[in-house]
Scaffold this motif. Structure first.
Motif, PDB file in Angstrom:
ATOM      1  N   SER A  66       0.840  -1.193   0.000  1.00 22.57           N
ATOM      2  CA  SER A  66       0.000   0.000   0.000  1.00 22.57           C
ATOM      3  C   SER A  66       0.874   1.241   0.000  1.00 22.57           C
ATOM      4  CB  SER A  66      -0.901  -0.007   1.235  1.00 22.57           C
ATOM      5  OG  SER A  66      -1.626   1.195   1.336  1.00 22.57           O
ATOM      6  N   ALA A  67       0.539   2.198  -0.842  1.00 26.03           N
ATOM      7  CA  ALA A  67       1.334   3.422  -0.953  1.00 26.03           C
ATOM      8  C   ALA A  67       1.167   4.308   0.277  1.00 26.03           C
ATOM      9  CB  ALA A  67       0.923   4.197  -2.207  1.00 26.03           C
ATOM     10  N   PRO A  68       2.221   5.036   0.630  1.00 27.91           N
ATOM     11  CA  PRO A  68       2.172   5.858   1.850  1.00 27.91           C
ATOM     12  C   PRO A  68       1.242   7.052   1.725  1.00 27.91           C
ATOM     13  CG  PRO A  68       4.222   6.235   0.660  1.00 27.91           C
ATOM     14  CD  PRO A  68       3.544   5.088  -0.013  1.00 27.91           C
ATOM     15  N   VAL A  69       0.909   7.601   2.863  1.00 28.64           N
ATOM     16  CA  VAL A  69       0.009   8.743   2.950  1.00 28.64           C
ATOM     17  C   VAL A  69       0.619   9.972   2.269  1.00 28.64           C
ATOM     18  CG1 VAL A  69       0.939   9.494   5.172  1.00 28.64           C
ATOM     19  CG2 VAL A  69      -1.391  10.073   4.569  1.00 28.64           C
ATOM     20  N   PHE A  70      -0.265  10.780   1.697  1.00 29.40           N
ATOM     21  CA  PHE A  70       0.114  12.087   1.140  1.00 29.40           C
ATOM     22  C   PHE A  70      -0.433  13.127   2.106  1.00 29.40           C
ATOM     23  CE2 PHE A  70      -0.648  15.840  -1.458  1.00 29.40           C
ATOM     24  CZ  PHE A  70       0.527  15.948  -2.190  1.00 29.40           C
ATOM     25  N   GLU A  71       0.438  13.720   2.896  1.00 28.84           N
ATOM     26  CA  GLU A  71      -0.037  14.514   4.035  1.00 28.84           C
ATOM     27  C   GLU A  71      -0.550  15.902   3.670  1.00 28.84           C
ATOM     28  OE1 GLU A  71       3.496  16.418   6.409  1.00 28.84           O
ATOM     29  OE2 GLU A  71       4.102  14.419   5.800  1.00 28.84           O
ATOM     30  N   HIS A  72      -0.180  16.436   2.503  1.00 29.21           N
ATOM     31  CA  HIS A  72      -0.604  17.787   2.122  1.00 29.21           C
ATOM     32  C   HIS A  72      -1.950  17.681   1.387  1.00 29.21           C
ATOM     33  CE1 HIS A  72       3.380  18.746   3.421  1.00 29.21           C
ATOM     34  NE2 HIS A  72       3.947  18.120   2.417  1.00 29.21           N
ATOM     35  N   PHE A  73      -3.024  17.556   2.149  1.00 32.20           N
ATOM     36  CA  PHE A  73      -4.296  17.127   1.569  1.00 32.20           C
ATOM     37  C   PHE A  73      -5.026  18.208   0.785  1.00 32.20           C
ATOM     38  CE2 PHE A  73      -4.876  18.060   6.116  1.00 32.20           C
ATOM     39  CZ  PHE A  73      -5.796  19.087   6.061  1.00 32.20           C
ATOM     40  N   ASN A  74      -4.446  19.407   0.650  1.00 27.16           N
ATOM     41  CA  ASN A  74      -5.097  20.428  -0.178  1.00 27.16           C
ATOM     42  C   ASN A  74      -4.422  20.588  -1.539  1.00 27.16           C
ATOM     43  OD1 ASN A  74      -2.756  21.568   0.770  1.00 27.16           O
ATOM     44  ND2 ASN A  74      -3.631  23.600   1.102  1.00 27.16           N
ATOM     45  N   ASN A  75      -3.429  19.762  -1.849  1.00 28.50           N
ATOM     46  CA  ASN A  75      -2.725  19.843  -3.124  1.00 28.50           C
ATOM     47  C   ASN A  75      -3.100  18.627  -3.958  1.00 28.50           C
ATOM     48  OD1 ASN A  75      -0.943  20.025  -5.273  1.00 28.50           O
ATOM     49  ND2 ASN A  75       0.753  20.756  -4.021  1.00 28.50           N
ATOM     50  N   PHE A  76      -4.237  18.720  -4.643  1.00 27.01           N
ATOM     51  CA  PHE A  76      -4.746  17.569  -5.379  1.00 27.01           C
ATOM     52  C   PHE A  76      -3.936  17.262  -6.624  1.00 27.01           C
ATOM     53  CE2 PHE A  76      -9.077  18.756  -3.440  1.00 27.01           C
ATOM     54  CZ  PHE A  76      -8.817  17.974  -2.328  1.00 27.01           C
ATOM     55  N   ASP A  77      -3.386  18.269  -7.262  1.00 24.90           N
ATOM     56  CA  ASP A  77      -2.593  18.028  -8.464  1.00 24.90           C
ATOM     57  C   ASP A  77      -1.359  17.185  -8.132  1.00 24.90           C
ATOM     58  OD1 ASP A  77      -4.338  19.412 -10.091  1.00 24.90           O
ATOM     59  OD2 ASP A  77      -3.229  21.302  -9.957  1.00 24.90           O
ATOM     60  N   LEU A  78      -0.687  17.533  -7.044  1.00 23.84           N
ATOM     61  CA  LEU A  78       0.495  16.767  -6.660  1.00 23.84           C
ATOM     62  C   LEU A  78       0.095  15.370  -6.193  1.00 23.84           C
ATOM     63  CD1 LEU A  78       3.568  17.032  -6.478  1.00 23.84           C
ATOM     64  CD2 LEU A  78       3.292  17.738  -4.084  1.00 23.84           C
ATOM     65  N   LEU A  79      -1.047  15.244  -5.544  1.00 25.84           N
ATOM     66  CA  LEU A  79      -1.526  13.924  -5.141  1.00 25.84           C
ATOM     67  C   LEU A  79      -1.767  13.047  -6.364  1.00 25.84           C
ATOM     68  CD1 LEU A  79      -2.614  11.821  -3.173  1.00 25.84           C
ATOM     69  CD2 LEU A  79      -4.799  13.053  -3.148  1.00 25.84           C
ATOM     70  N   ARG A  80      -2.398  13.607  -7.400  1.00 24.96           N
ATOM     71  CA  ARG A  80      -2.629  12.826  -8.627  1.00 24.96           C
ATOM     72  C   ARG A  80      -1.307  12.370  -9.233  1.00 24.96           C
ATOM     73  NH1 ARG A  80      -6.157  17.246  -9.415  1.00 24.96           N
ATOM     74  NH2 ARG A  80      -8.332  16.674  -9.050  1.00 24.96           N
ATOM     75  N   GLU A  81      -0.332  13.265  -9.253  1.00 19.03           N
ATOM     76  CA  GLU A  81       0.977  12.905  -9.790  1.00 19.03           C
ATOM     77  C   GLU A  81       1.606  11.775  -8.975  1.00 19.03           C
ATOM     78  OE1 GLU A  81       5.403  14.919 -10.478  1.00 19.03           O
ATOM     79  OE2 GLU A  81       3.663  16.209 -10.059  1.00 19.03           O
ATOM     80  N   GLU A  82       1.466  11.851  -7.646  1.00 17.30           N
ATOM     81  CA  GLU A  82       2.052  10.811  -6.803  1.00 17.30           C
ATOM     82  C   GLU A  82       1.373   9.472  -7.026  1.00 17.30           C
ATOM     83  OE1 GLU A  82       3.739  11.658  -2.991  1.00 17.30           O
ATOM     84  OE2 GLU A  82       2.401  10.173  -2.051  1.00 17.30           O
ATOM     85  N   VAL A  83       0.050   9.477  -7.192  1.00 15.43           N
ATOM     86  CA  VAL A  83      -0.658   8.219  -7.425  1.00 15.43           C
ATOM     87  C   VAL A  83      -0.206   7.587  -8.734  1.00 15.43           C
ATOM     88  CG1 VAL A  83      -2.895   7.107  -7.721  1.00 15.43           C
ATOM     89  CG2 VAL A  83      -2.637   8.911  -6.032  1.00 15.43           C
ATOM     90  N   GLU A  84       0.098   8.398  -9.736  1.00 10.73           N
ATOM     91  CA  GLU A  84       0.635   7.852 -10.986  1.00 10.73           C
ATOM     92  C   GLU A  84       1.948   7.112 -10.730  1.00 10.73           C
ATOM     93  OE1 GLU A  84      -0.684   7.648 -14.041  1.00 10.73           O
ATOM     94  OE2 GLU A  84      -2.513   8.478 -13.149  1.00 10.73           O
ATOM     95  N   HIS A  85       2.792   7.681  -9.878  1.00  5.33           N
ATOM     96  CA  HIS A  85       4.037   6.998  -9.508  1.00  5.33           C
ATOM     97  C   HIS A  85       3.745   5.734  -8.704  1.00  5.33           C
ATOM     98  CE1 HIS A  85       6.907   9.919 -11.025  1.00  5.33           C
ATOM     99  NE2 HIS A  85       6.241  10.901 -10.437  1.00  5.33           N
ATOM    100  N   ASP A  86       2.740   5.811  -7.816  1.00  3.24           N
ATOM    101  CA  ASP A  86       2.342   4.616  -7.068  1.00  3.24           C
ATOM    102  C   ASP A  86       2.015   3.475  -8.029  1.00  3.24           C
ATOM    103  OD1 ASP A  86       2.493   6.069  -4.673  1.00  3.24           O
ATOM    104  OD2 ASP A  86       0.323   6.444  -4.595  1.00  3.24           O
ATOM    105  N   ILE A  87       1.200   3.789  -9.011  1.00  2.00           N
ATOM    106  CA  ILE A  87       0.751   2.771  -9.966  1.00  2.00           C
ATOM    107  C   ILE A  87       1.938   2.187 -10.718  1.00  2.00           C
ATOM    108  CG2 ILE A  87      -0.611   2.381 -12.061  1.00  2.00           C
ATOM    109  CD1 ILE A  87      -2.560   4.549 -10.968  1.00  2.00           C
ATOM    110  N   GLU A  88       2.885   3.043 -11.111  1.00  2.00           N
ATOM    111  CA  GLU A  88       4.078   2.560 -11.818  1.00  2.00           C
ATOM    112  C   GLU A  88       4.881   1.587 -10.967  1.00  2.00           C
ATOM    113  OE1 GLU A  88       6.240   6.020 -12.931  1.00  2.00           O
ATOM    114  OE2 GLU A  88       4.819   6.616 -14.486  1.00  2.00           O
ATOM    115  N   HIS A  89       4.793   1.736  -9.644  1.00  2.00           N
ATOM    116  CA  HIS A  89       5.497   0.834  -8.740  1.00  2.00           C
ATOM    117  C   HIS A  89       4.631  -0.361  -8.326  1.00  2.00           C
ATOM    118  CE1 HIS A  89       8.277   4.209  -8.423  1.00  2.00           C
ATOM    119  NE2 HIS A  89       9.115   3.428  -7.769  1.00  2.00           N
TER     120      HIS A  89
END
Length: 300
Positions: free
Chosen positions: A198-221
């Motif tokens: 399971s991918a780690p938490v994204f603590e800056h919960f008001n930055n949705f664009d960066l969260l989407r980018e991180e989830v893309e990296h999650d999926i790649e892994h």
């Protein structure tokens, strides 16, 4: 149940008074799974309140219709609290437990209380042992003996960063900092042996664009479930799990068994011998989270 079905797993402090509404989906209809936390999110002085709330939740779950209940897991403070929780009436209503700060040394203490196969387990790797390949292999060997009970291995990103005295960036994903190497190590240590992570938490919960980018990296892994700390993150994460139409076409062709050993599609090489595991995950993701239109799909 497998890890892909968990989606964005919402961590909920057990001091909240709306636990039943969250667990049953009355509060967040899009929620697919949740963890009731009695560990780091609870101040020591609030432990009695948290245990009281959990006791009341279990009683209500035991007495209510279970059809709308989301998969729910409990994160105890330590092995002593776990033993106490396992004795509570209604504990059979929960799906499993998150084991905090799991290491090869601490895991046996938890497993003594969890000898029954009744509950699924999700160990959280968040201590300095994560940075020691030998310790990770020790833990992996222990988990292999109970692999049928391990739903997912959770990566405790914030605790890992705490161990090296830093915090994640406001403007970069976890993969662009020191956590990236740790995630890669955990994936290569556990995923080839059949474990989901399971991918780690994204603590800056008001930055949705960066969260989407991180989830893309999650999926790649290959990390196809993620911890959420705020309800606003649930839709963002789960929408990112939607499959591109071209990906789905490739996955179906790979699983179709009609194109031979290797073939070309959408300008990419497709090889069933090496892409089948990926293709199965893509097809299941599409069934769970849907398909998004894309330009490449028009050529399929």
């Amino acid at each position: 149940m497998d890890a892909l079905e968990l989606g964005a797993t919402l961590y909920v402090p057990a001091v909240r008074q709306d636990l039943f509404d969250i667990v049953t989906g009355r509060k967040h209809r899009q929620l697919r799974s949740c963890v009731i936390c009695l560990e780091d999110s609870i101040a020591p002085a609030d432990v009695p309140l948290a245990l009281g709330n959990l006791t009341a939740l279990l009683r209500r779950l035991e007495e209510s219709d279970q059809s709308d209940r989301r998969p729910v897991f409990i994160r105890p403070r330590d092995e002593h609290m776990l033993a106490r929780i396992l004795a509570l009436p209604g504990i059979g209503a929960v799906d499993g437990f998150v084991i905090p700060k799991a290491t090869a040394d601490s895991l046996p203490d938890y497993l003594r209380s969890l000898a029954s196969d009744e509950h699924l387990l999700m160990p959280t790797l968040e201590t300095r042992e994560v940075f020691d390949p030998a310790e990770l292999r020790r833990l992996r060997d222990q988990l292999l003996s109970i692999a049928h009970r391990i739903l997912a291995i959770r990566i405790g990103g914030n605790d890992l960063l705490h161990n090296i005295g830093t915090r994640r960036s406001l403007v970069r994903t976890a993969y662009q900092g020191p956590l990236g190497a740790a995630i890669g190590s955990l994936v290569t240590t556990f995923a080839p042996f059949g474990f989901s992570l399971s991918a780690p938490v994204f603590e800056h919960f008001n930055n949705f664009d960066l969260l989407r980018e991180e989830v893309e990296h999650d999926i790649e892994h290959g990390l196809l479930t993620k911890t959420a700390i705020h309800p606003a993150q649930i839709d963002v994460i789960q929408q990112a799990y939607r499959v591109g139409a071209h990906e789905l076409a490739e996955a179906r062709a790979i699983l179709g068994g009609e194109a031979g050993g290797v073939f070309a599609l959408n300008g990419s090489m497709c090889e069933p011998a090496t892409h089948t595991r990926w293709a199965k995950a893509v097809v299941k993701r599409a069934g769970l989270y849907g398909v998004r239109a894309d330009a490449i799909a028009a050529a399929v």
